[in-house]
Design a protein around this motif. Structure first.
Motif, mmCIF file in Angstrom:
data_model
loop_
_atom_site.group_PDB
_atom_site.id
_atom_site.type_symbol
_atom_site.label_atom_id
_atom_site.label_comp_id
_atom_site.label_asym_id
_atom_site.label_seq_id
_atom_site.Cartn_x
_atom_site.Cartn_y
_atom_site.Cartn_z
ATOM 1 N N LYS A 1 -19.754 -11.927 12.434
ATOM 2 C CA LYS A 1 -19.744 -12.683 13.701
ATOM 3 C C LYS A 1 -18.301 -12.965 14.139
ATOM 4 N N SER A 2 -17.444 -13.306 13.190
ATOM 5 C CA SER A 2 -16.045 -13.585 13.497
ATOM 6 C C SER A 2 -15.322 -12.333 13.998
ATOM 7 N N ILE A 3 -15.512 -11.221 13.311
ATOM 8 C CA ILE A 3 -14.876 -9.967 13.736
ATOM 9 C C ILE A 3 -15.410 -9.545 15.097
ATOM 10 N N TYR A 4 -16.722 -9.625 15.276
ATOM 11 C CA TYR A 4 -17.351 -9.246 16.539
ATOM 12 C C TYR A 4 -16.761 -10.046 17.705
ATOM 13 N N LYS A 5 -16.612 -11.352 17.517
ATOM 14 C CA LYS A 5 -16.060 -12.194 18.583
ATOM 15 C C LYS A 5 -14.669 -11.716 18.981
ATOM 16 N N GLU A 6 -13.822 -11.428 18.004
ATOM 17 C CA GLU A 6 -12.465 -10.967 18.323
ATOM 18 C C GLU A 6 -12.474 -9.599 18.988
ATOM 19 N N VAL A 7 -13.372 -8.718 18.545
ATOM 20 C CA VAL A 7 -13.478 -7.390 19.157
ATOM 21 C C VAL A 7 -13.842 -7.525 20.631
ATOM 22 N N VAL A 8 -14.858 -8.320 20.925
ATOM 23 C CA VAL A 8 -15.312 -8.520 22.301
ATOM 24 C C VAL A 8 -14.259 -9.272 23.116
ATOM 25 N N ASP A 9 -13.631 -10.270 22.518
ATOM 26 C CA ASP A 9 -12.581 -11.032 23.217
ATOM 27 C C ASP A 9 -11.398 -10.143 23.588
ATOM 28 N N ASN A 10 -11.239 -9.029 22.888
ATOM 29 C CA ASN A 10 -10.156 -8.093 23.191
ATOM 30 C C ASN A 10 -10.589 -6.988 24.147
ATOM 31 N N ASP B 1 -9.613 -4.183 2.313
ATOM 32 C CA ASP B 1 -10.009 -5.361 1.576
ATOM 33 C C ASP B 1 -10.830 -6.253 2.518
ATOM 34 N N MET B 2 -11.755 -6.994 1.977
ATOM 35 C CA MET B 2 -12.616 -7.862 2.781
ATOM 36 C C MET B 2 -11.813 -8.898 3.574
ATOM 37 N N ASN B 3 -10.624 -9.216 3.125
ATOM 38 C CA ASN B 3 -9.827 -10.259 3.778
ATOM 39 C C ASN B 3 -8.862 -9.728 4.831
ATOM 40 N N ILE B 4 -8.997 -8.465 5.231
ATOM 41 C CA ILE B 4 -8.100 -7.932 6.256
ATOM 42 C C ILE B 4 -8.257 -8.751 7.536
ATOM 43 N N GLU B 5 -7.166 -8.991 8.201
ATOM 44 C CA GLU B 5 -7.211 -9.756 9.447
ATOM 45 C C GLU B 5 -7.728 -8.865 10.575
ATOM 46 N N THR B 6 -8.520 -9.446 11.449
ATOM 47 C CA THR B 6 -9.139 -8.687 12.534
ATOM 48 C C THR B 6 -8.091 -8.069 13.453
ATOM 49 N N ASN B 7 -6.962 -8.751 13.673
ATOM 50 C CA ASN B 7 -5.946 -8.177 14.549
ATOM 51 C C ASN B 7 -5.400 -6.865 13.970
ATOM 52 N N ILE B 8 -5.352 -6.739 12.656
ATOM 53 C CA ILE B 8 -4.919 -5.477 12.038
ATOM 54 C C ILE B 8 -5.980 -4.401 12.264
ATOM 55 N N ILE C 1 -7.797 0.456 15.268
ATOM 56 C CA ILE C 1 -8.759 1.011 16.222
ATOM 57 C C ILE C 1 -8.023 1.586 17.434
ATOM 58 N N SER C 2 -6.989 0.910 17.890
ATOM 59 C CA SER C 2 -6.255 1.370 19.079
ATOM 60 C C SER C 2 -5.613 2.735 18.863
#
Length: 155
Positions: free
Chosen positions: A19-28, A139-146, A151-152
């Protein structure tokens, strides 16, 4: 401990993380959806295993999938042969675990940890594949911005 509690201990953190990753993906600005899917084949210690249990997958429209395994995250994309020949694999491999393989024949590896980095583009050029799959593992703790930066690279 009952089975429900055991499963909740595993799935609640996955649910919160996706849910956290999804929110950042959509917010971007990406169009994305979340689903829970089973029957993935994953490689553990050079053997393939089938995961009968569902894991959360964020599908980013026209780009690829971010998947959350129980203990890691992956990003998979399929790109054209031409684009695959332009990717700077050295910079990705320097930081992340990566596999490159065929889209039609997904058992055809162009790169895995047991192959030479310098041979990726030669293998792709010598194949009949028109689409190339790339999978990166984190790793599971990778930051979503990375994740979003990676992806870009494939847009």
């Amino acid at each position: 401990m009952n089975k429900h509690n055991i499963l909740n201990e595993i799935y609640e953190p996955l649910h919160k993380k996706v849910k956290s990753i999804y929110k950042e993906v959509v917010d971007n600005g990406y169009k994305a959806s979340i689903g829970w899917y089973n029957m993935h084949s994953v490689k553990y210690n050079d053997d393939f295993l089938t995961e009968f249990f569902p894991i959360p997958i964020i599908t980013i429209e026209s780009i690829g999938d971010i998947g959350l395994n129980i203990d890691s995250i992956f990003f998979e994309t399929t790109i054209s042969r031409e684009k695959a020949l332009e990717v700077d694999y050295a910079s990705l491999i320097e930081k992340y675990s990566i596999e490159v393989y065929g889209a039609d024949d997904y058992l055809t590896d162009f790169y895995n940890k047991n192959m030479l980095l310098s041979d990726i583009k030669t293998r792709i050029q010598g194949s009949k594949e028109t689409q190339i799959c790339i999978a990166l593992y984190f790793d599971m703790n990778i930051e979503t911005n990375i994740l979003l930066e990676i992806i870009s690279v494939f847009i």
